[in-house]
Write a protein that holds these residues in place. Structure first.
Motif, PDB file in Angstrom:
ATOM      1  N   TYR A 185       0.665   5.424  -6.903  1.00 16.44           N
ATOM      2  CA  TYR A 185      -0.240   5.387  -8.050  1.00 16.44           C
ATOM      3  C   TYR A 185      -1.402   6.355  -7.853  1.00 16.44           C
ATOM      4  O   TYR A 185      -1.810   7.056  -8.790  1.00 16.44           O
ATOM      5  CB  TYR A 185      -0.745   3.966  -8.251  1.00 16.44           C
ATOM      6  N   TRP A 186      -1.955   6.405  -6.652  1.00 13.92           N
ATOM      7  CA  TRP A 186      -3.025   7.366  -6.355  1.00 13.92           C
ATOM      8  C   TRP A 186      -2.550   8.798  -6.552  1.00 13.92           C
ATOM      9  O   TRP A 186      -3.282   9.638  -7.081  1.00 13.92           O
ATOM     10  CB  TRP A 186      -3.530   7.168  -4.927  1.00 13.92           C
ATOM     11  N   PHE A 238       0.826  -1.207   0.000  1.00 12.22           N
ATOM     12  CA  PHE A 238       0.000   0.000   0.000  1.00 12.22           C
ATOM     13  C   PHE A 238       0.865   1.264   0.000  1.00 12.22           C
ATOM     14  O   PHE A 238       0.581   2.218  -0.730  1.00 12.22           O
ATOM     15  CB  PHE A 238      -0.915  -0.017   1.220  1.00 12.22           C
ATOM     16  N   LEU A 280       3.322   1.118  -3.512  1.00 11.24           N
ATOM     17  CA  LEU A 280       2.736   0.976  -4.844  1.00 11.24           C
ATOM     18  C   LEU A 280       1.397   1.688  -4.982  1.00 11.24           C
ATOM     19  O   LEU A 280       1.188   2.459  -5.923  1.00 11.24           O
ATOM     20  CB  LEU A 280       2.585  -0.511  -5.190  1.00 11.24           C
ATOM     21  N   VAL A 281       0.495   1.439  -4.041  1.00 11.06           N
ATOM     22  CA  VAL A 281      -0.858   1.997  -4.170  1.00 11.06           C
ATOM     23  C   VAL A 281      -0.848   3.515  -3.983  1.00 11.06           C
ATOM     24  O   VAL A 281      -1.420   4.253  -4.797  1.00 11.06           O
ATOM     25  CB  VAL A 281      -1.813   1.317  -3.168  1.00 11.06           C
ATOM     26  N   CYS A 282      -0.209   3.976  -2.911  1.00 14.07           N
ATOM     27  CA  CYS A 282      -0.188   5.422  -2.646  1.00 14.07           C
ATOM     28  C   CYS A 282       0.509   6.221  -3.755  1.00 14.07           C
ATOM     29  O   CYS A 282      -0.017   7.267  -4.175  1.00 14.07           O
ATOM     30  CB  CYS A 282       0.463   5.689  -1.292  1.00 14.07           C
TER      31      CYS A 282
END
Length: 303
Positions: free
Chosen positions: A276-277, A269, A272-274
């Motif tokens: 991308y956000w 998270f 990678l996720v943050c």
């Protein structure tokens, strides 16, 4: 006579001028603008175009320090379950202290001998004082229930992670100009109190001394070491972070598989996720600048 008078009484047309200080202009309102007003509008002049790879690399220090805190919690857990004895803890403290000074010597630029000697003297006084105070820490929370200790420790660690300065060092690095911020000092104090709460549940005074020394070494000097490594070489910083990540996941998997999945999800998270956000929401950012903005000085004011 009358015709000339009537001809001279025609209305006078004033031309609007763009002035900062001049009061009201006849024939125009205070908020009047001409056709050239919107021609000076600039859209997204200060919006920074971010690259996904760069944002992912910038998030590495966060996951790196999460690994450090997770390793500290693992050592606390193994010590509370009597898996780690006080002898192994003392050996771990000596190895961490020696390796930390060795890394500082390799990465910091030209540390003066007087500064290094000052560090050693301060550490000696600090360790001596900590050993003398360990009996007090051992009985510090005897009247408080263990459930309250666990809940308060978890809250303090969350506060520590929330206020920690991930872009700098907890203590002033050699050659650095800026001192640690107020929030980083609060974060450090929260981690120290959490260490003292955990140490008060250990069986012996030597356990207390060893675990508090270990915790303070990590929370005080680990950010300094990682900061110096990053300043020295970014590639070395990435390699060190990856090794730390693998080590943390391996020890967490050996302790509990569910904690391993949770910790792995947190790392995914954060890294990678943050990022991308952040890249996605940049597409919806809209900024306009124009003559309505406040004036900015283009020179420095010196006394």
């Amino acid at each position: 006579m009358e015709v000339s008078i009537s001809g001279s009484s025609s209305p006078t047309h004033y031309k609007w001028r763009k002035v900062v200080y001049g009061g009201m202009q006849p024939g125009f309102g205070d908020n009047h603008t001409d056709e050239s007003f919107l021609e000076e509008m600039i859209m997204n002049a200060n919006v920074v175009k971010r690259d996904l790879l760069k944002v992912v690399l910038d998030a590495v220090p966060i996951s790196q320090y999460l690994c450090i805190v997770a390793l500290v919690v693992l050592v606390w857990t193994y010590t509370l379950t009597n898996t780690l004895t006080e002898k192994y803890l003392l050996l771990l403290n000596v190895s961490l202290l020696g390796s930390g000074f060795f890394i500082l010597l390799l990465t910091a630029d030209m540390i003066p001998f007087n500064l290094l000697l000052n560090y050693l003297l301060k550490n000696t006084f600090f360790i001596t004082a900590l050993y003398m105070l360990s009996p007090i820490y051992h009985t510090l929370t005897r009247s408080i229930s263990s459930n309250s200790i666990w809940a308060l420790t978890a809250s303090l660690l969350i506060l520590h992670l929330f206020l920690h300065n991930y872009s700098g060092s907890t203590v002033k690095a050699p050659g650095a100009l800026d001192n640690p911020t107020l929030t980083s000092n609060i974060s450090l104090n929260a981690s120290i109190v959490a260490s003292l709460l955990i140490s008060s549940r250990l069986p012996s005074r030597l356990h207390v001394f060893a675990i508090v020394l270990f915790s303070l070494q990590v929370f005080l000097f680990a950010p300094l070491v990682t900061y110096c490594v990053k300043k020295r070489s970014f590639k070395l910083h990435i390699c060190f972070s990856l090794q730390l990540l693998v080590l943390t996941l391996v020890f967490t998997y050996q302790l509990h598989k569910l904690l391993f999945i949770v910790l792995l999800g947190i790392f995914v998270f954060v890294n990678l996720v943050c990022p991308y956000w952040l890249i996605r929401i940049q597409e919806y950012k809209f900024e306009i600048n124009g003559p309505w903005d406040e004036a900015k000085l283009c020179f420095n004011i010196t006394e």
